[in-house]
Motif scaffolding. Structure first.
Motif, short mmCIF file in Angstrom:
data_model
loop_
_atom_site.label_atom_id
_atom_site.label_comp_id
_atom_site.label_asym_id
_atom_site.label_seq_id
_atom_site.Cartn_x
_atom_site.Cartn_y
_atom_site.Cartn_z
N LYS A 97 0.98 -0.71 0.01
CA LYS A 97 -0.28 0.01 -0.54
C LYS A 97 0.77 1.65 -0.33
O LYS A 97 1.68 1.68 0.63
CB LYS A 97 -0.67 0.38 1.31
N ASP A 133 5.67 2.41 -8.39
CA ASP A 133 4.76 1.71 -7.80
C ASP A 133 3.98 0.85 -6.95
O ASP A 133 4.57 1.48 -5.88
CB ASP A 133 4.80 -0.40 -8.88
N GLU A 138 -1.77 -1.37 -3.79
CA GLU A 138 -2.56 -0.27 -3.14
C GLU A 138 -2.30 1.41 -3.76
O GLU A 138 -1.82 1.60 -2.29
CB GLU A 138 -3.74 -0.80 -2.53
N ILE A 139 -2.75 2.01 -4.22
CA ILE A 139 -2.93 3.39 -4.27
C ILE A 139 -3.38 4.33 -3.92
O ILE A 139 -4.49 3.81 -4.69
CB ILE A 139 -1.04 3.76 -5.84
N ASN A 140 -3.11 5.50 -2.94
CA ASN A 140 -4.76 6.08 -2.57
C ASN A 140 -3.30 7.74 -2.77
O ASN A 140 -2.78 7.53 -1.42
CB ASN A 140 -5.26 5.83 -1.20
N LEU A 158 2.62 5.68 -13.40
CA LEU A 158 3.49 4.82 -12.88
C LEU A 158 4.25 3.53 -13.51
O LEU A 158 3.72 3.01 -14.71
CB LEU A 158 2.18 4.13 -12.52
N LYS A 205 -3.02 -0.55 -13.42
CA LYS A 205 -4.47 -0.28 -12.72
C LYS A 205 -5.69 -0.59 -12.78
O LYS A 205 -6.29 0.39 -13.91
CB LYS A 205 -3.84 0.86 -11.30
N PHE A 255 -8.56 2.53 -11.97
CA PHE A 255 -8.42 3.94 -11.80
C PHE A 255 -9.46 4.47 -11.22
O PHE A 255 -10.46 3.92 -12.12
CB PHE A 255 -7.57 4.71 -12.49
N ASP A 280 -4.67 -4.00 -9.49
CA ASP A 280 -4.35 -2.85 -8.21
C ASP A 280 -5.48 -1.91 -7.99
O ASP A 280 -5.47 -1.60 -9.68
CB ASP A 280 -3.13 -3.18 -8.10
N GLU A 281 -5.54 -1.25 -7.25
CA GLU A 281 -6.76 -0.36 -7.41
C GLU A 281 -5.69 0.78 -6.83
O GLU A 281 -4.94 0.86 -6.45
CB GLU A 281 -7.78 0.07 -6.33
N CYS A 282 -6.11 2.06 -7.72
CA CYS A 282 -5.57 3.36 -7.70
C CYS A 282 -6.16 4.57 -7.93
O CYS A 282 -7.16 4.80 -8.28
CB CYS A 282 -4.58 3.87 -8.76
N THR A 283 -6.75 5.32 -6.48
CA THR A 283 -7.24 5.66 -6.01
C THR A 283 -6.56 7.30 -6.59
O THR A 283 -6.36 7.78 -5.05
CB THR A 283 -8.65 5.47 -5.18
#
Length: 281
Positions: A208, A224, A227-229, A241, A245, A247, A265-268
């Protein structure tokens, strides 16, 4: 009679000035006992930790008449502390300058440094499992090796962190100042700035990565994460990145441009006032 009183006054002043100079200058502590951790309480002092050029462990301090230092090993911990003298006649003191800690080539269990007003600098070649660094007013620079956790906080000051290799967890926080982070590969990365730019280069978070900026832009370069927030109130989010993702990006007032490719993987990304522009490297 008046002439005698003037001479006496001058003599007293000379004595006070001589007393004010006594004890000032550089002092070196030679450390011969073994230790696995380092603790520094520097108050209004600049702290520098660096590799010893000859393998001998030293603590070099700049003392002024108003302060003195102790450096001793207690239960496997090298403790460096700053103390104020009970009586200070030094009306001309400019304050103490810095403390240099020269360490041997080994991995220390923990390096903990706290200063109220002053910079903290950990030079390349210093190795530790964990680091805990805190400065109320001053910059923090780290160019060393950390294998476990690094936590660094400053109320007013910039951060420049460059760590190569794998580590467990990275937490950086500054209230008023910019934050620059390069190279680490960690399980978790958490970055926070209330007022200041956050720039992240070649950082990988296996699990994360969270980035928060109330007032300031966020810049990513070849980063990278599992999970990216990313969240900003006033500031843009731009960068590159390394992998696709899923997005979820939105801006209240600003344009949004993210890759259409889908990843597991999620990127918010959220910003109230600012644009979002993310691409894949």
């Amino acid at each position: 009679m008046k002439r005698i009183m003037k001479i006496a006054s001058v003599a007293v002043l000379i004595v006070l000035m001589a007393a004010s100079c006594r004890g000032e200058g550089e002092k070196t502590f030679e450390i011969t006992e073994s230790f696995s951790s380092i603790e520094v309480d520097g108050s209004e002092t600049n702290i520098i930790v660096k590799p010893s050029p000859d393998g001998k462990i030293r603590v070099v301090v700049d003392e002024r008449n108003s302060v003195y230092y102790t450096a001793e090993v207690e239960k496997g911990v090298l403790k460096v502390e700053r103390h104020k003298r009970a009586i200070d006649f030094n009306i001309f003191s400019l304050g103490d300058k810095k403390v240099e800690i020269m360490v041997e080539d080994k991995v220390y269990r923990n390096v903990s440094i706290s200063v109220a007003s002053g910079k903290i600098e950990i030079e390349e070649g210093v190795k530790a499992k964990d680091m805990d660094l805190s400065s109320s007013s001053g910059n923090i620079k780290v160019y060393s090796t950390v294998r476990g956790e690094l936590e660094a906080t400053t109320t007013s000051g910039n951060m420049d962190i460059e760590i190569k290799g794998e580590m467990e967890k990275l937490e950086l926080s500054t209230k008023s100042g910019s934050l620059f982070l390069s190279f680490p590969e960690a399980e978790e990365v958490h970055l926070e700035s209330t007022s200041g730019t956050i720039k992240v280069s070649e950082v990988k978070a296996k699990e994360k990565m969270t980035i928060s900026s109330a007032s300031g832009s966020v810049r990513l370069d070849k980063c990278d994460g599992g999970e990216i927030n990313i969240e900003t109130t006033s500031g843009s989010v731009k960068g590159t990145l390394l992998s696709p993702k899923a997005f979820d990006a939105a801006s209240v007032s600003g344009s949004v441009s993210v890759p259409s490719s889908k990843g597991k993987d999620e990127c918010t990304i959220r910003t109230v006032s600012g644009s979002i522009d993310i691409s894949l490297e």
